[in-house]
Each structure stands twice: as structure tokens, then as C-alpha cells.
Write an enzyme that holds these catalytic residues in place. Structure first.
Site, mmCIF file in Angstrom:
data_model
loop_
_atom_site.group_PDB
_atom_site.id
_atom_site.type_symbol
_atom_site.label_atom_id
_atom_site.label_comp_id
_atom_site.label_asym_id
_atom_site.label_seq_id
_atom_site.Cartn_x
_atom_site.Cartn_y
_atom_site.Cartn_z
ATOM 1 N N LYS A 170 7.184 -6.700 3.646
ATOM 2 C CA LYS A 170 6.292 -7.186 2.587
ATOM 3 C C LYS A 170 6.696 -6.591 1.228
ATOM 4 O O LYS A 170 7.521 -5.672 1.168
ATOM 5 C CB LYS A 170 4.850 -6.809 2.939
ATOM 6 C CG LYS A 170 4.344 -7.467 4.225
ATOM 7 C CD LYS A 170 2.873 -7.135 4.425
ATOM 8 C CE LYS A 170 2.349 -7.731 5.711
ATOM 9 N NZ LYS A 170 0.898 -7.510 5.862
ATOM 10 N N TYR A 181 -0.737 -17.508 6.268
ATOM 11 C CA TYR A 181 -1.971 -16.786 6.577
ATOM 12 C C TYR A 181 -3.155 -17.724 6.841
ATOM 13 O O TYR A 181 -4.308 -17.313 6.685
ATOM 14 C CB TYR A 181 -2.298 -15.812 5.439
ATOM 15 C CG TYR A 181 -1.461 -14.544 5.467
ATOM 16 C CD1 TYR A 181 -1.363 -13.768 6.623
ATOM 17 C CD2 TYR A 181 -0.785 -14.111 4.335
ATOM 18 C CE1 TYR A 181 -0.606 -12.604 6.656
ATOM 19 C CE2 TYR A 181 -0.025 -12.935 4.361
ATOM 20 C CZ TYR A 181 0.056 -12.188 5.527
ATOM 21 O OH TYR A 181 0.799 -11.028 5.570
ATOM 22 N N ASN A 185 0.653 -2.784 4.118
ATOM 23 C CA ASN A 185 1.051 -2.163 5.393
ATOM 24 C C ASN A 185 2.515 -2.448 5.745
ATOM 25 O O ASN A 185 2.884 -2.503 6.907
ATOM 26 C CB ASN A 185 0.082 -2.550 6.512
ATOM 27 C CG ASN A 185 0.086 -4.024 6.812
ATOM 28 O OD1 ASN A 185 0.745 -4.804 6.118
ATOM 29 N ND2 ASN A 185 -0.621 -4.432 7.849
ATOM 30 N N HIS A 213 5.200 -7.330 8.464
ATOM 31 C CA HIS A 213 4.468 -8.297 9.299
ATOM 32 C C HIS A 213 5.367 -8.685 10.459
ATOM 33 O O HIS A 213 6.577 -8.831 10.285
ATOM 34 C CB HIS A 213 4.125 -9.560 8.490
ATOM 35 C CG HIS A 213 3.676 -10.702 9.349
ATOM 36 N ND1 HIS A 213 2.357 -10.870 9.716
ATOM 37 C CD2 HIS A 213 4.367 -11.692 9.963
ATOM 38 C CE1 HIS A 213 2.274 -11.930 10.510
ATOM 39 N NE2 HIS A 213 3.472 -12.445 10.671
ATOM 40 N N GLU A 248 5.803 -19.413 12.948
ATOM 41 C CA GLU A 248 6.252 -18.699 11.749
ATOM 42 C C GLU A 248 7.757 -18.867 11.518
ATOM 43 O O GLU A 248 8.193 -19.021 10.384
ATOM 44 C CB GLU A 248 5.849 -17.216 11.860
ATOM 45 C CG GLU A 248 4.334 -17.060 11.763
ATOM 46 C CD GLU A 248 3.809 -15.671 12.086
ATOM 47 O OE1 GLU A 248 4.621 -14.751 12.329
ATOM 48 O OE2 GLU A 248 2.572 -15.498 12.086
HETATM 49 P P1 CMP Z 1 -0.396 -8.939 8.786
HETATM 50 O O1 CMP Z 1 0.194 -8.509 10.067
HETATM 51 O O2 CMP Z 1 0.515 -9.447 7.724
HETATM 52 O O3 CMP Z 1 -1.469 -10.088 9.097
HETATM 53 C C1 CMP Z 1 -2.644 -10.247 8.355
HETATM 54 C C2 CMP Z 1 -2.796 -9.231 7.299
HETATM 55 O O4 CMP Z 1 -4.070 -9.128 6.740
HETATM 56 C C3 CMP Z 1 -2.556 -7.864 7.894
HETATM 57 O O5 CMP Z 1 -1.215 -7.714 8.181
HETATM 58 C C4 CMP Z 1 -3.100 -6.954 6.811
HETATM 59 O O6 CMP Z 1 -2.128 -6.608 5.850
HETATM 60 C C5 CMP Z 1 -4.149 -7.848 6.160
HETATM 61 N N1 CMP Z 1 -5.503 -7.338 6.351
HETATM 62 C C6 CMP Z 1 -6.149 -7.176 7.508
HETATM 63 N N2 CMP Z 1 -7.391 -6.690 7.271
HETATM 64 C C7 CMP Z 1 -7.504 -6.546 5.926
HETATM 65 C C8 CMP Z 1 -8.536 -6.086 5.056
HETATM 66 N N3 CMP Z 1 -9.705 -5.677 5.545
HETATM 67 N N4 CMP Z 1 -8.285 -6.077 3.727
HETATM 68 C C9 CMP Z 1 -7.098 -6.484 3.239
HETATM 69 N N5 CMP Z 1 -6.080 -6.953 4.018
HETATM 70 C C10 CMP Z 1 -6.293 -6.962 5.341
#
Ligand code: CMP
Length: 143
Positions: free
Chosen positions: A9, A49, A112, A115, A126
Site C-alpha cells: 500500500k 474495496y 497497515n 493487502h 482481485e
Molecule cells: P485490507 O486487507 O486492505 O482490507 C480492507 C482494509 O480496510 C484493511 O486492510 C484495513 O486497512 C482497512 N480497515 C479495516 N478496518 C478499518 C478501520 N476501522 N478503519 C480504517 N481502515 C480499516
């Protein structure tokens, strides 16, 4: 052979973690079959998403993923979907174990780092969303 979609990311790209992440996957024995550094359009972000469309953080999610370049990849290998998830660690870096990518480098649940597809169905969806026909390279390891 199983394939999965993995994306570094914008936070991971800006912190210079592409090499570290690719290296971890290579050392694990997974095979890189496609990769590209790219900006994400609003449309692609919303499609990627789509399952989170009703969540309160959807707008934040789309804004973040379109905020800078991402490094999109397809990895291949035995059990690579679950294996990649294990290497990434829990979604929230606060819960991710040391030794996992999010545990070692993640800052917040929004930022984070990485993904990875969460199931064979997601991987298929995807991969075809992010890569065109023929963009993945099929090759045998010879050395
Ligand atoms: P990802 O694996 O990319 O899939 C969905 C994403 O939503 C997840 O990683 C997080 O980065 C994001 N996400 C999940 N919960 C929250 C939250 N409470 N606030 C902001 N982002 C979130």
C-alpha cells in the site's frame, strides 16, 4: 498452482518496504509472476474495496489507497493464499505478531502496509481486477 494478489500500500511504498516485502516472499519460496508500481484510480479503488462499501471507513480507505503509488503483485506457490496472509499478520498491526509484516512495520489499521487476498474467490477476483490477460508470466525455476 495457486496464485494470490498482494499489494504494498502507499505507506509501504513510501517507507521503502517494497524490497523487504518482496524478499520475504521470495525467501519463503513463493514465485513472483507479475508486478507493477502504479497509481490507483478512484474506480479501481472502489471496485477493489466493494465489500466494504457500507463501512464507515470506506471513504478513508479509498482516499488512502489512491493517495500515492502502490506495488501490485501476483505470487504463485503451494498454499500461497493462506501463506501470504500468515506472513502479513492480523489486519490491525496492534494485534499482529512480531515477525509478521504488519507486526514488524504496521502503524495503524488504515496504514497497515500490505493487502493480500483472503480466499481463493477473492484471489481470482482481485487478480483479474488488477491485471490484464497475459500480464502474468509462467516460468519454470531452472537455477
Ligand atoms: P485490507 O486487507 O486492505 O482490507 C480492507 C482494509 O480496510 C484493511 O486492510 C484495513 O486497512 C482497512 N480497515 C479495516 N478496518 C478499518 C478501520 N476501522 N478503519 C480504517 N481502515 C480499516
Amino acid at each position: 498452482m495457486e496464485r494470490t494478489f498482494v499489494m504494498v500500500k502507499p505507506d509501504g511504498v513510501q517507507r521503502g518496504l517494497i524490497g523487504e516485502i518482496v524478499s520475504r516472499f521470495e525467501k519463503k519460496g513463493f514465485q513472483l509472476v507479475a508486478a507493477k508500481l502504479m497509481m490507483v484510480s478512484q474506480e479501481l479503488a472502489e471496485q477493489h474495496y466493494a465489500e466494504h462499501k457500507e463501512k464507515p471507513f470506506f471513504g478513508e480507505l479509498v482516499d488512502f489507497i489512491t493517495s500515492g503509488p502502490v506495488f501490485a503483485m501476483i505470487w504463485q506457490g503451494n498454499n500461497v493464499i493462506a501463506g501470504a496472509r500468515q506472513m502479513m499478520g492480523k489486519t490491525n498491526p496492534a494485534d499482529a505478531l512480531p515477525g509478521t509484516i504488519r507486526g514488524d512495520f504496521g502503524v495503524s489499521v488504515g496504514m497497515n502496509i500490505i493487502h493480500g487476498s483472503d480466499s481463493p474467490e477473492s484471489a481470482q477476483r482481485e487478480i483479474s481486477l488488477w491485471f490484464g490477460e497475459g500480464e502474468a508470466v509462467e516460468y519454470e525455476k531452472t537455477i
